[in-house]
Design an enzyme around this catalytic site. Structure first.
Site, PDB file in Angstrom:
ATOM      1  N   TYR A   1       0.811  -1.210   0.000  1.00 53.96           N
ATOM      2  CA  TYR A   1       0.000   0.000   0.000  1.00 53.96           C
ATOM      3  C   TYR A   1       0.852   1.270   0.000  1.00 53.96           C
ATOM      4  O   TYR A   1       0.344   2.361  -0.236  1.00 53.96           O
ATOM      5  CB  TYR A   1      -0.961   0.030   1.206  1.00 53.96           C
ATOM      6  CG  TYR A   1      -2.021  -1.055   1.182  1.00 53.96           C
ATOM      7  CD1 TYR A   1      -1.999  -2.065   0.215  1.00 53.96           C
ATOM      8  CD2 TYR A   1      -3.046  -1.090   2.116  1.00 53.96           C
ATOM      9  CE1 TYR A   1      -2.955  -3.058   0.191  1.00 53.96           C
ATOM     10  CE2 TYR A   1      -4.013  -2.084   2.100  1.00 53.96           C
ATOM     11  CZ  TYR A   1      -3.961  -3.068   1.133  1.00 53.96           C
ATOM     12  OH  TYR A   1      -4.917  -4.058   1.115  1.00 53.96           O
TER      13      TYR A   1
ATOM     14  N   LYS B   1       3.577 -15.315   2.844  1.00 56.77           N
ATOM     15  CA  LYS B   1       3.498 -16.125   1.618  1.00 56.77           C
ATOM     16  C   LYS B   1       4.943 -16.461   1.244  1.00 56.77           C
ATOM     17  O   LYS B   1       5.437 -16.125   0.169  1.00 56.77           O
ATOM     18  CB  LYS B   1       2.765 -15.321   0.520  1.00 56.77           C
ATOM     19  CG  LYS B   1       2.457 -16.098  -0.738  1.00 56.77           C
ATOM     20  CD  LYS B   1       1.378 -17.164  -0.579  1.00 56.77           C
ATOM     21  CE  LYS B   1       1.257 -17.984  -1.852  1.00 56.77           C
ATOM     22  NZ  LYS B   1       0.340 -19.140  -1.710  1.00 56.77           N
TER      23      LYS B   1
ATOM     24  N   ASP C   1      -2.852 -18.110   2.366  1.00 54.03           N
ATOM     25  CA  ASP C   1      -4.011 -18.800   1.778  1.00 54.03           C
ATOM     26  C   ASP C   1      -4.569 -19.828   2.764  1.00 54.03           C
ATOM     27  O   ASP C   1      -5.782 -19.962   2.940  1.00 54.03           O
ATOM     28  CB  ASP C   1      -3.678 -19.426   0.411  1.00 54.03           C
ATOM     29  CG  ASP C   1      -2.327 -20.118   0.362  1.00 54.03           C
ATOM     30  OD1 ASP C   1      -1.577 -20.071   1.359  1.00 54.03           O
ATOM     31  OD2 ASP C   1      -2.019 -20.728  -0.678  1.00 54.03           O
TER      32      ASP C   1
ATOM     33  N   ASP D   1      -5.160  -6.532   5.988  1.00 55.19           N
ATOM     34  CA  ASP D   1      -6.373  -5.843   5.531  1.00 55.19           C
ATOM     35  C   ASP D   1      -7.437  -6.882   5.167  1.00 55.19           C
ATOM     36  O   ASP D   1      -8.589  -6.815   5.606  1.00 55.19           O
ATOM     37  CB  ASP D   1      -6.006  -4.980   4.307  1.00 55.19           C
ATOM     38  CG  ASP D   1      -7.161  -4.116   3.826  1.00 55.19           C
ATOM     39  OD1 ASP D   1      -8.091  -3.866   4.608  1.00 55.19           O
ATOM     40  OD2 ASP D   1      -7.119  -3.696   2.646  1.00 55.19           O
TER      41      ASP D   1
ATOM     42  N   ASP E   1     -10.933  -8.379   7.612  1.00 48.78           N
ATOM     43  CA  ASP E   1     -12.335  -8.364   7.170  1.00 48.78           C
ATOM     44  C   ASP E   1     -12.945  -9.752   7.306  1.00 48.78           C
ATOM     45  O   ASP E   1     -14.087  -9.909   7.741  1.00 48.78           O
ATOM     46  CB  ASP E   1     -12.445  -7.923   5.701  1.00 48.78           C
ATOM     47  CG  ASP E   1     -12.654  -6.413   5.560  1.00 48.78           C
ATOM     48  OD1 ASP E   1     -12.169  -5.668   6.436  1.00 48.78           O
ATOM     49  OD2 ASP E   1     -13.285  -5.987   4.584  1.00 48.78           O
TER      50      ASP E   1
HETATM   51  C1  IPM Z   1      -8.926  -0.615   6.292  1.00 54.17           C
HETATM   52  C2  IPM Z   1      -9.393  -0.037   4.980  1.00 54.17           C
HETATM   53  C3  IPM Z   1      -8.281   0.824   4.417  1.00 54.17           C
HETATM   54  C4  IPM Z   1      -7.056  -0.057   4.267  1.00 54.17           C
HETATM   55  C5  IPM Z   1      -8.632   1.517   3.096  1.00 54.17           C
HETATM   56  C6  IPM Z   1      -9.875   2.375   3.232  1.00 54.17           C
HETATM   57  C7  IPM Z   1      -7.496   2.327   2.560  1.00 54.17           C
HETATM   58  O1  IPM Z   1      -9.748  -1.063   4.126  1.00 54.17           O
HETATM   59  O2  IPM Z   1      -8.631   0.175   7.211  1.00 54.17           O
HETATM   60  O3  IPM Z   1      -8.866  -1.826   6.414  1.00 54.17           O
HETATM   61  O4  IPM Z   1      -6.939  -0.775   3.293  1.00 54.17           O
HETATM   62  O5  IPM Z   1      -6.214  -0.039   5.148  1.00 54.17           O
HETATM   63 MG    MG Z   2      -9.794  -2.961   5.024  1.00 55.04          MG
END
Ligand code: IPM
Ligand code: MG
Length: 361
Positions: free
Chosen positions: A146, A195, A227, A251, A255
């Site tokens: 990133y 990885k 993975d 990231d 989620d």
């Molecule tokens: C998170 C979000 C951010 C990230 C985005 C909005 C840039 O997805 O905080 O997880 O990828 O870090």
């Molecule tokens: Mg995120």
């Protein structure tokens, strides 16, 4: 004691959920005799609307001069919002990445646990849930893909887009140390996710993590390929204590871990630098589809405020009180729409904030 807290409401449901977290912080002040002064700062789309850019020097300086930052969420609907007509470096997300870098917030802690009260919202079968689970993802936040160099070039009419993933030893070491320190206060297990069967950056990651582990002989270290980790999170989430991983893997996996708990609306996060300073935000996004409707779940932001009390202000008792208040509200059967189940009482954003604030003792 008195503290200075910067508030970044941001976009979408951001203002609504930050408002409720502030309500709870004010109640903490009343009950425990502290005084918080707040300063509202602009970031993301809200900053673009006023200044034309998603992050200003002023926001960075004001954030730096505060004891901690509490944030809602940033970003809009990429299909309809004018913010996404701008070049990528001027969009809301660039503001968030920018402030993380500017404040050197390299350590992102994302706890994911299953509330017994919300077991029904967990999408996994009973036998997979077992006795529940309680993990924390320690995500490196200021390096990797990133933040690497990126560009799109065109040669002979063919476009090529390039992103680069790089980590140096120091960046890996400092996040690994955080993970081991945290594991020491928990169940003493670190799962380092990489990885390494493909990536050089992962092979370096693995060797530095192994080196750091030598200083923590009472902590069990295991390595897991990313993975496989994605699979294990839905197969047997109870096996994880601390998951240590790089920026993009963290990231994605955070989620996934949050969905396994039933609702991303419940999960808090802390982004820390080398000192006690941090930025605290829910793990979820700005949910523009429900913005302004008064139905968003403020719990992740309220729990982020609890993390702020604990990590930046060193107010453990107060943080416990907020976490306990959240648990009590769930036990009393109150739910926002996203975590609603039969027999419970469905409440809106502000009512949920009130109910939690009332229970801070
Ligand atoms: C998170 C979000 C951010 C990230 C985005 C909005 C840039 O997805 O905080 O997880 O990828 O870090
Ligand atoms: Mg995120």
């Amino acid at each position: 004691m008195s503290y200075k807290i910067a508030l970044i409401c941001g976009d979408g449901i951001g203002p609504e959920i930050v408002n409720e977290a502030r309500k709870v912080l004010d109640k903490v002040c009343d009950v425990y005799g502290h005084s918080f002064t707040y300063k509202n700062l602009l970031l993301g789309g809200a900053s673009i609307d006023v200044h034309g850019v998603p992050l200003t020097e002023e926001t960075i300086e004001e954030a730096k001069s505060s004891d901690a930052v509490l944030m809602g969420s940033i970003g809009g609907d990429a299909k309809t919002s004018p913010w996404y007509q701008l070049e990528p470096s001027k969009r809301p997300e660039a503001g968030l990445l920018g402030i993380r870098k500017a404040l050197n917030l390299f350590a992102n802690l994302r706890p994911a646990y299953l509330y017994q009260e919300l077991k029904d919202a967990c999408p996994l079968k009973e036998e997979r849930i077992g006795d529940g689970f309680d993990m924390i993802i320690v995500r490196e936040l200021t390096g990797g893909l990133y933040f690497g160099e990126r560009k799109t070039v065109e040669e002979n009419g063919v476009k090529t887009a390039i992103d680069t993933l790089s980590y140096n030893e120091n960046e890996i070491r400092r996040i690994a140390i955080k993970a081991f320190e945290i594991a020491g206060k928990r169940r003493k297990k670190v799962t380092s996710v990489d990885k390494a069967n493909v990536l050089d950056s992962s092979r370096l990651w693995r060797s530095v993590v192994e080196d750091v582990a030598k200083d923590y002989p009472d902590i069990t270290l295991e390595h897991m390929l990313v993975d496989n980790c994605a699979m294990q999170l839905v197969h047997n989430p109870g096996q994880f204590d601390v998951i240590l991983t790089e920026n993009m893997f963290g990231d994605i996996l955070s989620d996934e871990a949050s969905m396994v708990t039933g609702s991303i609306g419940m999960l808090s996060s802390a982004s820390l630098n080398e000192t006690s300073f941090g930025l605290y935000e829910p793990s979820h996004g700005s949910a523009p589809d429900i913005a302004g409707k008064g139905i968003a779940n403020p719990i992740a932001t309220i729990l982020s405020a609890a993390m702020l009390l604990r990590y930046s202000l060193n107010l453990d008792k107060e943080a416990d009180a907020v976490e306990k208040a959240v648990q009590e509200v769930l036990k009393d059967g109150y739910r926002t729409g996203d975590i609603m189940s039969e027999g419970c009482t469905c409440v809106g954003t502000a009512q949920m904030g009130d109910l939690i604030a009332e229970r801070v003792k």
